[in-house]
Design an enzyme around this catalytic site. Structure first.
Site, short mmCIF file in Angstrom:
data_model
loop_
_atom_site.label_atom_id
_atom_site.label_comp_id
_atom_site.label_asym_id
_atom_site.label_seq_id
_atom_site.Cartn_x
_atom_site.Cartn_y
_atom_site.Cartn_z
N GLN A 79 0.81 -1.21 0.00
CA GLN A 79 0.00 0.00 0.00
C GLN A 79 0.85 1.27 0.00
O GLN A 79 2.03 1.26 0.35
CB GLN A 79 -0.91 0.02 1.24
CG GLN A 79 -2.10 -0.91 1.16
CD GLN A 79 -3.08 -0.64 2.27
OE1 GLN A 79 -3.14 -1.38 3.24
NE2 GLN A 79 -3.83 0.45 2.16
N HIS A 80 0.22 2.38 -0.39
CA HIS A 80 0.68 3.76 -0.20
C HIS A 80 1.82 4.21 -1.10
O HIS A 80 2.15 5.39 -1.13
CB HIS A 80 1.10 4.02 1.26
CG HIS A 80 0.19 3.47 2.29
ND1 HIS A 80 -1.17 3.69 2.28
CD2 HIS A 80 0.44 2.70 3.38
CE1 HIS A 80 -1.72 3.08 3.32
NE2 HIS A 80 -0.77 2.46 3.99
N ASP A 240 -2.20 -4.80 -0.27
CA ASP A 240 -1.89 -6.11 0.29
C ASP A 240 -2.73 -6.44 1.51
O ASP A 240 -3.09 -7.60 1.73
CB ASP A 240 -0.39 -6.24 0.60
CG ASP A 240 0.16 -5.09 1.44
OD1 ASP A 240 -0.60 -4.19 1.84
OD2 ASP A 240 1.38 -5.10 1.68
#
Length: 496
Positions: A79-80, A240
């Site tokens: 992520q991110h 994820d």
């Protein structure tokens, strides 16, 4: 044989599984390592080309006959991360990762422009933290102005893999909700937050699609590059953690998933938005239509890996040494902030070993303190869930750390809940595969349920070891956690 493909693009590696959905078993799998760029200012980056190279390596390692059976693909990604692309889809700079803490100044800049943290939480559902995507975009503007000027597409890592496969730029609600550029209540990009960075940002954000929808189909170019069938659907994919929730069956109220990897996460499904005023629990959307309140710590297995290397031990030897120490490690407490930290919000945090005396300075105590520190970080999230009225009855433990019997025991006793270790393994990649199956159902494949809950009930292996909390250990860990909290409170002001 008929298969769906799950891809999990993690921080350290890319994994691919082919799941035979008729026989209900993994038919083939492969893995490729991914490098990491780390600098002392908190920079944690990767190159987008490494993702393409890892994908090629993974697919090449699978039997050609097996690749021909793939009917759909679902992608899970860390992520991110911020993948900046120009108008031709070429990367403009490295991918700044979830664990990059070099954007603390940009977090302050955006928060101040918004009128304070309460305004950010009101608009996006979560505070501005260095791990999220929004401050990374501001960092590019501040530090790489020429690259920012050429910016046309803002993608997350899993979105970028979808782009490599299909040639289209899309995003889905779950992963998008972790950007801090998203209104989690309305399930749409936040014009307000994007505008705080630059007026051009909103136009760089990809089209949002529903979780069961297709991001596109495998292009002829991707088919040739990866050796997979052209024209098959690529599901929306997700972060994820969102895919880990699918892969562990955490798609209904009552269960929490705890992932012990480089990062540590604790999350649960909710039918309604869960907004934590403290900001400790991120108010994410799920990739199944609901919401996924989540705690993330940046340093989970990091501490044990660092001390294993220092002591020259493998995983089993380290666990065996740690098991010789009592609960609380005779007063030794580790603050494991090797990478800074998101929860608590200490982007400039540093690791430290505390409480050492001539009597307790032993390898076994330091080893146990390293293991305990990861779960003490998770307890911050557990307390947040309790305060918000989330009633959990079981934790499903996944990730590399889930293989440790000692860590399983610590998790059950620190969090005061039964811990189950699913026997399936590779939860995020399996989540991607199941989502691909869900996408196939919505594309007209008969005989497959269109309900994600039904698919998880049918294909997720939740049977596994169940570890119950023990009353004596629970009391001892309450005391040990209190000592940990004392050191955390005393030392945190040094890292603000």
């Amino acid at each position: 044989m008929k298969t769906v493909c799950g891809i999990d693009l993690g921080t350290q590696s890319c994994k691919v599984v082919l799941y035979d959905y008729e026989a209900k078993k993994i038919a083939a799998s492969s893995q490729a390592a991914i490098e990491l760029i780390a600098e002392n200012d908190g920079t944690r980056e990767q190159k987008a080309q490494w993702y393409e190279e890892a994908l090629k390596s993974c697919f090449a390692a699978l039997p050609e006959d097996s690749r021909k059976t793939i009917a759909a693909i679902g992608v899970s990604g860390q992520q991110h991360g911020f993948v900046p692309l120009d108008e031709k889809g070429k990367p403009l700079y490295n991918v700044k990762l979830w664990c990059d803490t070099s954007t603390a100044a940009e977090c302050e800049e955006i928060t101040k422009a918004a009128g304070g943290e309460n305004q950010i939480i009101a608009r996006a559902g979560l505070p501005m933290r260095p791990g999220y995507t929004a401050p990374k975009v501001m960092w590019l503007k501040n530090h790489k102005p020429e690259a920012f000027k050429a910016l046309r597409h803002i993608l997350l890592p899993h979105d970028y893999v979808n782009f490599l496969l299909t040639g289209t730029c899309t995003a889905e609600y779950g992963d998008a909700s972790g950007t801090a550029l998203f209104d989690i209540r309305k399930r749409e990009w936040s014009v307000f937050i994007a505008g705080l960075i630059d007026k051009t940002v909103i136009d760089c954000l990809p089209k949002l699609i529903k979780s069961e929808e297709s991001a596109g189909t495998v292009s002829a170019e991707a088919a040739a590059a990866f050796g997979i069938p052209a024209g098959i659907p690529v599901a929306s994919g997700g972060g994820d953690n969102m895919m880990g929730a699918v892969g562990t069956g955490t798609v209904k109220d009552g269960f929490l998933t705890m992932s012990l990897g480089t990062s540590g996460t604790l999350y649960g499904y909710s039918d309604a938005p869960v907004i934590d005023p403290s900001g400790d629990l991120a108010a994410f959307c799920s990739s199944t239509g609901g919401w996924l309140p989540l705690l993330c710590t940046m340093n989970c297995t990091v501490a044990t890996e660092e001390f294993r290397g220092l002591f020259g031990m493998d995983v089993k030897a380290f666990d065996d040494v740690a098991a010789k120490a009592p609960v609380g490690a005779e007063g030794i407490v580790l603050l494991p902030f090797f990478n800074g930290e998101r929860t608590p919000n200490l982007p400039n945090g540093r690791a430290s070993v505390n409480g050492i005396t001539a009597a307790n300075f032993k390898k076994e105590n330091i080893a146990r303190a390293a293991l305990e520190s990861a779960i003490f970080g998770m307890r911050i999230g557990m307390e947040g869930f309790n305060k918000l009225g989330f009633k959990a009855k079981e934790i499903r433990l996944i990730g590399g750390g889930a293989k440790s019997p000692l860590w399983q025991n610590i998790a059950a006793n620190v969090c005061k809940l039964p811990v189950r270790v699913p026997s399936g393994g590779e939860a995020a990649a399996m989540g991607g595969a199941i989502q691909a199956l869900w996408c196939l159902a919505h594309n007209g494949l008969s005989g497959i349920s269109k309900a994600i809950g039904d698919l998880c009930d049918e294909h997720v292996v939740t049977e596994g070891a169940l570890i119950e909390p023990e009353n004596v250990a629970v009391v001892a860990y309450d005391t040990a956690y209190s000592v940990y909290s004392g050191y955390l409170g005393a030392l945190s002001p040094l890292y603000k």
